[in-house]
Design an enzyme around this catalytic site. Structure first.
Site, PDB file in Angstrom:
ATOM      1  N   LYS A   1      31.695 -20.659 -19.417  1.00 54.49           N
ATOM      2  CA  LYS A   1      31.452 -20.918 -18.000  1.00 54.49           C
ATOM      3  C   LYS A   1      32.539 -21.754 -17.327  1.00 54.49           C
ATOM      4  CE  LYS A   1      27.388 -18.951 -17.144  1.00 54.49           C
ATOM      5  NZ  LYS A   1      27.170 -17.992 -16.040  1.00 54.49           N
TER       6      LYS A   1
ATOM      7  N   SER B   1      29.184 -16.105 -26.630  1.00 50.07           N
ATOM      8  CA  SER B   1      29.466 -16.673 -25.309  1.00 50.07           C
ATOM      9  C   SER B   1      29.196 -18.168 -25.196  1.00 50.07           C
ATOM     10  CB  SER B   1      28.666 -15.930 -24.236  1.00 50.07           C
ATOM     11  OG  SER B   1      27.276 -15.998 -24.519  1.00 50.07           O
TER      12      SER B   1
END
Length: 409
Positions: A61, A311
């Site tokens: 992110k 991720s």
């Protein structure tokens, strides 16, 4: 790269992703690519793990948040930024803002894990707890933006954010130029869309497979309808991909460039997380383990070499404990049984003797003698057992039955 309402829907190009890569130089790590012998044997071709769980803040992110905030005009920076998130996006915005000298306010649900709240504050954001679910938190952040003039930083629905996430795709092609399939988790779609933009522009032959949790799978019905469709009350342990509606910007890209979207169950997610921990020695959150879950659930469906994008690794320790037990149970390595027996001296020892013979390791015992469901001379024992797989679980059940015990759960 600052956009108003109209520009926020503009296409994202390879040049945007390359520009984001230059912007992120020295900010985001080029994360490691680790081979997995276990998964390679399973699918019959090389499998590599792209370790974004080892990125700064513990997830990808930071990439998109930094690119988005970098593109703000001076007057927008002066007004500060605001975001809403249960964890990963919150930390990405907090660190990106600190690095760029921009004031940040992050709204988080009241039930957000304490480690994620603490980490977000540690990266320099003002954290405000509001609401019980992310939708309520999002509304509060947007109200704050309207009232104060702060710029709302969306977690996935903006071209800058998608371009930043797309740098993961450029790294994959650099680190594994022979890749044939990339598997990536999908929530709102920013990461999958960014990777697809970068990879398909340079290697249109590479197959890109998105993975959603079955309990929060908004993309399959959306792709079938041709426009974003909201899924009511999404439910999954994988909070990183627990999104009720695809973003408008990533949806168009995913529809055009992602070859397939699959779903995985909660059992498959927990099994994948356990495998990452045991076999790869990597701490991965459930959303980050979703590509591995897809490989485990249908190993013959992926042409190798395969890159699975891990991720993120921001998992609450309490959730980790629950998920690991869930994963062990799904693999037949953890078994809970309740047994009725006659309440007399030595009865419990006799029961444990049966389990010793079949080599079941007793982790915990709960012995109940007073319950309206029990007869006057009955007791109920709940046993938590460490077992060796499904066949061993069956053997334990058979041994208890042959010894005359009534198994009630």
């Amino acid at each position: 790269m600052s956009y108003g309402t109209a520009d926020s829907l503009r296409p994202v190009t390879l040049d945007d992703v390359r520009g984001a890569q230059k912007m992120l130089s020295g900010v985001a790590r080029t994360t490691a690519m680790e081979g997995s012998r276990y998964l390679s044997r399973l699918i019959g071709a090389p499998v590599h793990l792209k370790c974004e769980n080892l990125q700064r803040t513990g997830s990808f992110k930071l990439r998109g948040a930094y690119v988005r905030i970098s593109g703000l005009l001076p007057e927008e920076r002066a007004a500060g930024v605001v975001a809403a998130s249960a964890g990963n996006h919150a930390q990405g915005v907090a660190l990106a803002s600190s690095l760029l000298g921009v004031r940040s306010t992050v709204f988080m649900p009241r039930g957000a894990p304490l480690p994620k709240i603490s980490a977000t504050r540690g990266y320099g954001a003002e954290v405000r707890l509001h609401g019980q679910v992310v939708d309520e938190t999002l509304a509060a952040a947007q109200e704050h933006a309207a009232r104060t003039g702060a710029v709302f930083i969306h977690p996935f629905d903006h071209p800058d954010v998608i371009a930043g996430q797309g740098t993961v795709g450029l790294e994959i092609l650099e680190q594994c130029p022979e890749v044939r399939t990339i598997v990536v988790g999908i929530g709102g779609g920013g990461l999958a869309a960014g990777i697809a933009v970068a990879v398909k522009a340079l290697r249109p032959d590479v197959r890109i497979v998105g993975v959603q949790a079955a309990g929060a799978a908004a993309y399959p019905p959306s792709l079938a309808a041709g426009y974003p469709v909201a899924v009511p009350a999404p439910a999954t342990m994988a909070d990183g991909i627990k999104v009720g509606r695809p973003g408008d910007v990533p949806f168009g890209i995913v529809a055009d460039l992602v070859d397939e979207v699959r779903t995985v169950s909660e059992d498959e997610l927990s099994t994948a997380l356990l495998l990452c921990l045991e076999r790869a020695k990597l701490v991965v959150e459930p959303a980050g383990a979703s590509p591995v879950a897809a490989l485990l659930s249908d190993p013959g469906a992926f042409e190798g070499p395969v890159v699975a994008v891990l991720s993120g690794g921001n998992v609450d320790p309490v959730l980790m404990q629950r998920v690991l037990l869930h994963g062990m149970a799904a693999q037949g390595r953890y078994l809970t049984v309740s047994v009725r027996l006659t309440d007399r001296p030595g009865a419990l020892a006799t029961l444990l003797g049966v389990l010793t013979v079949v080599d079941a390791n007793v982790l915990d015992v709960s012995h109940v003698r007073t319950d309206p469901r029990l007869g006057l001379t009955e007791a109920e024992v709940e046993l938590h057992l460490e077992t060796k797989g499904p066949e061993h679980c069956t053997e334990v059940g058979r041994a208890l039955h042959e010894a005359g015990y009534t198994v009630v759960g």
